[in-house]
Scaffold this motif. Structure first.
Motif, short mmCIF file in Angstrom:
data_model
loop_
_atom_site.label_atom_id
_atom_site.label_comp_id
_atom_site.label_asym_id
_atom_site.label_seq_id
_atom_site.Cartn_x
_atom_site.Cartn_y
_atom_site.Cartn_z
N UNK A 102 7.66 6.06 -6.39
CA UNK A 102 7.65 7.60 -6.88
C UNK A 102 8.19 7.28 -8.35
N UNK A 103 9.20 6.48 -8.54
CA UNK A 103 9.93 6.54 -9.88
C UNK A 103 8.96 5.73 -11.02
N UNK A 104 8.67 4.51 -10.43
CA UNK A 104 8.03 3.68 -11.01
C UNK A 104 6.56 4.17 -11.74
N UNK A 105 5.82 4.58 -10.60
CA UNK A 105 4.80 5.34 -11.16
C UNK A 105 4.76 6.46 -12.35
N UNK A 106 5.78 6.93 -12.32
CA UNK A 106 5.94 7.95 -13.27
C UNK A 106 6.49 7.49 -14.70
N UNK A 107 6.98 6.27 -14.70
CA UNK A 107 7.78 5.90 -16.02
C UNK A 107 6.73 5.58 -17.09
N UNK A 108 5.48 5.06 -16.68
CA UNK A 108 4.52 4.76 -17.65
C UNK A 108 3.99 5.91 -18.30
N UNK A 109 3.54 7.07 -17.76
CA UNK A 109 3.18 8.23 -18.40
C UNK A 109 4.10 8.86 -19.32
N UNK A 110 5.47 8.71 -18.73
CA UNK A 110 6.52 9.45 -19.49
C UNK A 110 6.66 8.59 -20.66
N UNK A 111 6.91 7.29 -20.64
CA UNK A 111 7.12 6.48 -21.95
C UNK A 111 5.79 6.50 -22.84
N UNK A 112 4.44 6.49 -22.24
CA UNK A 112 3.36 6.48 -23.18
C UNK A 112 3.41 7.77 -23.88
N UNK A 113 3.46 8.97 -23.41
CA UNK A 113 3.59 10.39 -23.93
C UNK A 113 4.86 10.30 -24.92
N UNK A 114 5.97 9.78 -24.63
CA UNK A 114 7.06 9.91 -25.47
C UNK A 114 6.75 9.36 -27.04
N UNK A 115 6.21 8.20 -26.65
CA UNK A 115 6.12 7.23 -28.13
C UNK A 115 4.84 7.82 -28.74
N UNK A 116 3.88 8.03 -28.20
CA UNK A 116 2.78 8.56 -28.93
C UNK A 116 3.09 9.96 -29.60
N UNK A 117 4.13 10.75 -29.18
CA UNK A 117 4.21 12.09 -29.67
C UNK A 117 5.47 11.60 -30.86
N UNK B 152 0.87 -1.03 -0.02
CA UNK B 152 0.07 0.04 -0.05
C UNK B 152 0.88 1.25 0.11
N UNK B 153 1.84 1.18 0.84
CA UNK B 153 2.77 2.23 0.78
C UNK B 153 3.40 2.59 -0.74
N UNK B 154 3.77 1.38 -1.16
CA UNK B 154 4.52 1.39 -2.65
C UNK B 154 3.39 2.35 -3.68
N UNK B 155 2.02 1.82 -3.44
CA UNK B 155 1.16 2.59 -4.35
C UNK B 155 1.00 3.79 -3.81
N UNK B 156 0.89 4.22 -2.60
CA UNK B 156 1.11 5.69 -2.46
C UNK B 156 2.32 6.38 -3.12
N UNK B 157 3.35 5.69 -3.01
CA UNK B 157 4.62 6.35 -3.71
C UNK B 157 4.26 6.57 -5.28
N UNK B 158 3.47 5.48 -5.85
CA UNK B 158 3.21 5.46 -7.27
C UNK B 158 2.22 6.63 -7.46
N UNK B 159 1.26 6.76 -6.48
CA UNK B 159 0.37 7.88 -6.56
C UNK B 159 1.02 9.37 -6.48
N UNK B 160 1.67 9.54 -5.78
CA UNK B 160 2.68 10.71 -5.83
C UNK B 160 3.34 11.17 -6.95
N UNK B 161 3.52 10.05 -7.95
CA UNK B 161 4.35 10.12 -9.10
C UNK B 161 3.42 11.14 -10.23
#
Length: 430
Positions: free
Chosen positions: A130-145, A73-82
């Motif tokens: 915190x880092x893992x949660x941010x990777x998906x949105x960055x990778x998805x945005x980067x490839x889409x553009x 759950x704490x791991x997911x909170x870190x993901x949420x803060x991403x």
């Protein structure tokens, strides 16, 4: 809202070397993200059994499940803060921010291997999230553009396979490194993504679309732009749908290794054999999910984004309910449970829909923020539900029923999907 014109029907656009390099950097980062995420699920039981006594807690089955869920759950909170990475990417750039997210989760996963008690492991997993949660949105945005319009949609499906290919890597590491050297060695493998961060830093350029639009982008705060009148509803719907996906899939995938371990030991297998079977189960789940990601895009192009997501959510309802609510309690449960994992994996391919769908709903000046917020907001609710599941496991003395109940979340999801914004046939907005 401006859009790039579509390529003529049937047009074949060859990817440039730079576009291929961008994809593989994003895909590899996402692969290692998946590897990092599932490492904790694979080592949960042995890590808890060593660290709980050092923290003054009896390592009973109930306590292992309870504190394991608390740390997740704490791991997911870190993901949420991403979600903080989204506004950074909309200002600094996608590639630079991607590099930072990979570096953060790599370093703190590595440090998890040095944890001496529950508190230290909890802190390191929070920061890794915190880092893992941010990777998906960055990778998805980067490839889409970065990819041309005619290839962008399949690019989204291919990108998502990286995360689940990471499950294979984690399973292979657990089968070899984990079974031989223990759970700390698994976390030490988390330093590998640091090399990918260096690759992104030196070789990946910002998408031309981002460079083109940043000079005349809306200067309001990024978060305010995804909640203005034109985007508020879709942002809330997207966040809700991702919350549903997170609750269901994470409950199944996080507890899958522990469930197989319990079933294997109950069937008379040795502890080492149980580790091997848990690794094989994770590989089977991953294989199904990769297949689910690949077939999702053609289905979404034929039937639309909303109908296809509803199909995947329905498969999750059936597979979670049968695997954890029925097969788990059979006299000879191991084989039918592992069989159902494959279909649970296919349904888990629903995450590829968001890599495809989210970038299509927002213009460039707020795309990364919207992606990061939508993929992060649900983590807080997911954290609460994960903690609740752990509490139910502790109180009920069983793993299957509490996890099976997460299928209810997907029923709620079927009610939310009609409120989404259909984007089939539309090009990526500028």
């Amino acid at each position: 809202m401006k859009s790039f014109p579509s390529n003529p029907p049937g047009a074949s656009v060859r990817l440039t070397g730079e576009q291929k390099n961008t994809f593989w950097a994003a895909w590899t980062g996402w692969l290692l993200d998946g590897m990092d995420s599932v490492i904790y699920a694979l080592v949960l039981a042995p890590a808890m059994k060593e660290l709980l006594p050092r923290s003054g807690i009896v390592p009973s089955t109930g306590n292992v499940a309870f504190y394991g869920s608390l740390l997740f759950a704490l791991f997911l909170i870190g993901w949420g803060l991403s979600f903080i990475w989204g506004p950074i990417a909309d200002r600094m750039g996608r590639a630079k921010t991607l590099m930072l997210t990979i570096l953060v989760y790599s370093v703190f996963t590595f440090l998890s291997g040095f944890a001496q008690n529950i508190d230290e492991l909890a802190l390191f997993r929070l920061l890794a999230g915190l880092g893992i949660g941010g990777e998906w949105s960055m990778a998805g945005t980067l490839v889409a553009e970065a990819w041309p319009e005619s290839r962008r949609k399949m690019g989204a499906g291919y990108l998502q396979t990286g995360y689940y290919a990471g499950f294979f890597i984690a399973a292979a590491l657990n089968y070899t490194v984990g079974a031989t050297f223990g759970w700390r060695a698994m976390f030490f493998c988390g330093l590998i993504p640091a090399a990918v961060a260096f690759w992104v830093l030196v070789s990946v350029k910002e998408p031309a679309l981002f460079e083109k639009t940043k000079a005349h982008a809306d200067t309001r705060a990024p978060l305010s732009k995804i909640f203005d009148r034109g985007y508020r509803k879709r942002t809330l719907v997207n966040a809700a749908l991702l919350t549903i996906a997170i609750i269901g899939l994470w409950a199944g995938s996080v507890y899958e290794p522990t469930a197989i371990t319990q079933l294997a030991l109950k069937s008379g297998h040795s502890p080492v054999q149980a580790v091997h079977l848990a690794s094989l189960g994770t590989g089977l789940l991953s294989l199904g999910t990769i297949l689910g990601c690949i077939i999702l895009v053609p289905l979404a192009e034929r039937w639309g984004r909303k109908t296809t997501l509803a199909l995947y959510f329905s498969l999750m309802i059936v597979s979670i309910g049968l695997a954890f609510g029925w097969a788990f309690y059979l006299p000879h449960a191991l084989l039918p449970f592992m069989f159902l994992l494959f279909f649970l994996g296919i349904g888990g391919g629903n995450f590829a829909m968001f890599s495809l769908w989210l970038p299509e709903q927002y213009p460039t000046d707020r795309r990364a923020t919207a992606f990061a917020f939508s993929t992060s907001a649900g983590r807080f609710i997911g954290a609460a539900v994960t903690f609740l599941i752990g509490s139910l496991v502790h109180q009920m003395g069983t793993l299957g029923t509490p996890v099976a109940l997460t299928a209810i979340a997907f029923l709620v999801g079927l009610l939310i999907i009609p409120g989404g914004t259909e984007t089939r046939g539309l090009p990526l907005p500028e």
